[in-house]
Design a protein around this motif. Sequence first.
Motif, PDB file in Angstrom:
ATOM      1  N   ARG A  72     -32.736  20.508  -8.479  1.00 37.55           N
ATOM      2  CA  ARG A  72     -33.373  19.460  -9.227  1.00 37.55           C
ATOM      3  C   ARG A  72     -34.241  20.051 -10.389  1.00 37.55           C
ATOM      4  NH1 ARG A  72     -36.915  15.975  -6.229  1.00 37.55           N
ATOM      5  NH2 ARG A  72     -37.549  17.983  -4.930  1.00 37.55           N
ATOM      6  N   VAL A  73     -34.539  21.344 -10.308  1.00 38.24           N
ATOM      7  CA  VAL A  73     -35.328  21.801 -11.292  1.00 38.24           C
ATOM      8  C   VAL A  73     -34.922  22.282 -12.432  1.00 38.24           C
ATOM      9  CG1 VAL A  73     -37.293  23.616 -11.810  1.00 38.24           C
ATOM     10  CG2 VAL A  73     -37.210  22.353  -9.566  1.00 38.24           C
ATOM     11  N   VAL A  74     -35.057  21.943 -13.665  1.00 42.36           N
ATOM     12  CA  VAL A  74     -34.464  22.240 -14.852  1.00 42.36           C
ATOM     13  C   VAL A  74     -35.415  22.744 -15.866  1.00 42.36           C
ATOM     14  CG1 VAL A  74     -33.514  21.499 -17.269  1.00 42.36           C
ATOM     15  CG2 VAL A  74     -33.141  20.475 -14.880  1.00 42.36           C
ATOM     16  N   ILE A  85     -33.513  19.642 -24.459  1.00 45.53           N
ATOM     17  CA  ILE A  85     -33.675  18.756 -23.431  1.00 45.53           C
ATOM     18  C   ILE A  85     -32.364  17.862 -23.312  1.00 45.53           C
ATOM     19  CG2 ILE A  85     -34.773  16.597 -22.733  1.00 45.53           C
ATOM     20  CD1 ILE A  85     -37.302  18.036 -23.809  1.00 45.53           C
ATOM     21  N   GLU A  86     -31.881  17.591 -24.129  1.00 40.91           N
ATOM     22  CA  GLU A  86     -30.512  16.640 -24.218  1.00 40.91           C
ATOM     23  C   GLU A  86     -29.284  17.769 -23.452  1.00 40.91           C
ATOM     24  OE1 GLU A  86     -27.117  14.453 -27.134  1.00 40.91           O
ATOM     25  OE2 GLU A  86     -29.366  14.796 -27.785  1.00 40.91           O
ATOM     26  N   GLN A  87     -29.099  18.779 -24.183  1.00 43.75           N
ATOM     27  CA  GLN A  87     -27.962  19.694 -23.635  1.00 43.75           C
ATOM     28  C   GLN A  87     -28.344  19.798 -21.885  1.00 43.75           C
ATOM     29  OE1 GLN A  87     -28.484  23.275 -25.888  1.00 43.75           O
ATOM     30  NE2 GLN A  87     -27.211  22.252 -27.521  1.00 43.75           N
ATOM     31  N   LYS A  88     -29.637  20.026 -21.698  1.00 44.62           N
ATOM     32  CA  LYS A  88     -29.921  20.554 -20.117  1.00 44.62           C
ATOM     33  C   LYS A  88     -29.862  19.229 -19.266  1.00 44.62           C
ATOM     34  CE  LYS A  88     -32.002  24.753 -20.834  1.00 44.62           C
ATOM     35  NZ  LYS A  88     -33.229  25.702 -20.553  1.00 44.62           N
ATOM     36  N   ILE A  89     -29.905  17.963 -19.747  1.00 42.25           N
ATOM     37  CA  ILE A  89     -29.893  16.846 -19.004  1.00 42.25           C
ATOM     38  C   ILE A  89     -28.546  16.447 -18.649  1.00 42.25           C
ATOM     39  CG2 ILE A  89     -30.059  14.293 -19.135  1.00 42.25           C
ATOM     40  CD1 ILE A  89     -33.055  14.715 -20.294  1.00 42.25           C
ATOM     41  N   ILE A  90     -27.493  16.786 -19.823  1.00 43.70           N
ATOM     42  CA  ILE A  90     -26.170  16.608 -19.695  1.00 43.70           C
ATOM     43  C   ILE A  90     -25.478  17.464 -18.735  1.00 43.70           C
ATOM     44  CG2 ILE A  90     -24.034  16.720 -21.035  1.00 43.70           C
ATOM     45  CD1 ILE A  90     -25.538  15.286 -23.357  1.00 43.70           C
ATOM     46  N   ALA A  91     -26.030  18.842 -18.576  1.00 44.02           N
ATOM     47  CA  ALA A  91     -25.457  19.567 -17.932  1.00 44.02           C
ATOM     48  C   ALA A  91     -25.874  19.267 -16.438  1.00 44.02           C
ATOM     49  CB  ALA A  91     -26.051  21.154 -18.125  1.00 44.02           C
ATOM     50  N   PHE A  92     -27.153  18.931 -16.371  1.00 47.82           N
ATOM     51  CA  PHE A  92     -27.768  18.588 -15.038  1.00 47.82           C
ATOM     52  C   PHE A  92     -26.825  17.239 -14.413  1.00 47.82           C
ATOM     53  CE2 PHE A  92     -30.284  15.963 -12.147  1.00 47.82           C
ATOM     54  CZ  PHE A  92     -31.085  16.807 -11.547  1.00 47.82           C
ATOM     55  N   LEU A  93     -26.725  16.454 -15.234  1.00 45.48           N
ATOM     56  CA  LEU A  93     -25.871  15.237 -14.714  1.00 45.48           C
ATOM     57  C   LEU A  93     -24.446  15.854 -14.233  1.00 45.48           C
ATOM     58  CD1 LEU A  93     -27.210  12.478 -17.160  1.00 45.48           C
ATOM     59  CD2 LEU A  93     -27.892  12.993 -14.843  1.00 45.48           C
ATOM     60  N   LYS A  94     -23.825  16.584 -15.074  1.00 48.09           N
ATOM     61  CA  LYS A  94     -22.479  17.003 -14.897  1.00 48.09           C
ATOM     62  C   LYS A  94     -22.381  17.693 -13.609  1.00 48.09           C
ATOM     63  CE  LYS A  94     -20.625  16.734 -19.649  1.00 48.09           C
ATOM     64  NZ  LYS A  94     -20.064  17.439 -20.719  1.00 48.09           N
ATOM     65  N   MET A  95     -23.497  18.391 -13.259  1.00 48.34           N
ATOM     66  CA  MET A  95     -23.297  19.445 -12.103  1.00 48.34           C
ATOM     67  C   MET A  95     -23.761  18.708 -11.023  1.00 48.34           C
ATOM     68  SD  MET A  95     -25.917  22.734 -11.258  1.00 48.34           S
ATOM     69  CE  MET A  95     -27.435  21.464 -10.981  1.00 48.34           C
TER      70      MET A  95
END
Length: 104
Positions: A72-74, A85-95
């Motif tokens: 859960r930690v980004v 932040i956008e790139q990491k949120i998108i990657a998190f959601l996909k993961m």
Amino acid sequence: MLKVLCVCGCDLGSSFAIEMSAKAVLKKLEIPAKVEHTTVSEAGAFKSDMILTQKVFADILTADASEEEISRVVVLNKLTDKEEIEQKIIAFLKMHNMKVTDHE
């Protein structure tokens, strides 16, 4: 609704800055989310899907954490960089197999 927690050290200033940037990104991506901010010492009291923070606090949050909690930690390198932040949120959601709208 995605629950996002923004975490900093002890002052709340940088976590609030992360929160404002994350809210702008999530609005742009049209992702319904509840975004809150807190200190690293209080983070355990919150229930969240994602935690946005910097490396030093990520290390503290994940020290004795389960694999699920660690996932859960980004980690953010630039706390208010909306592109990062956008790139990491998108990657998190996909993961995590969560819905991602296409805004690229």
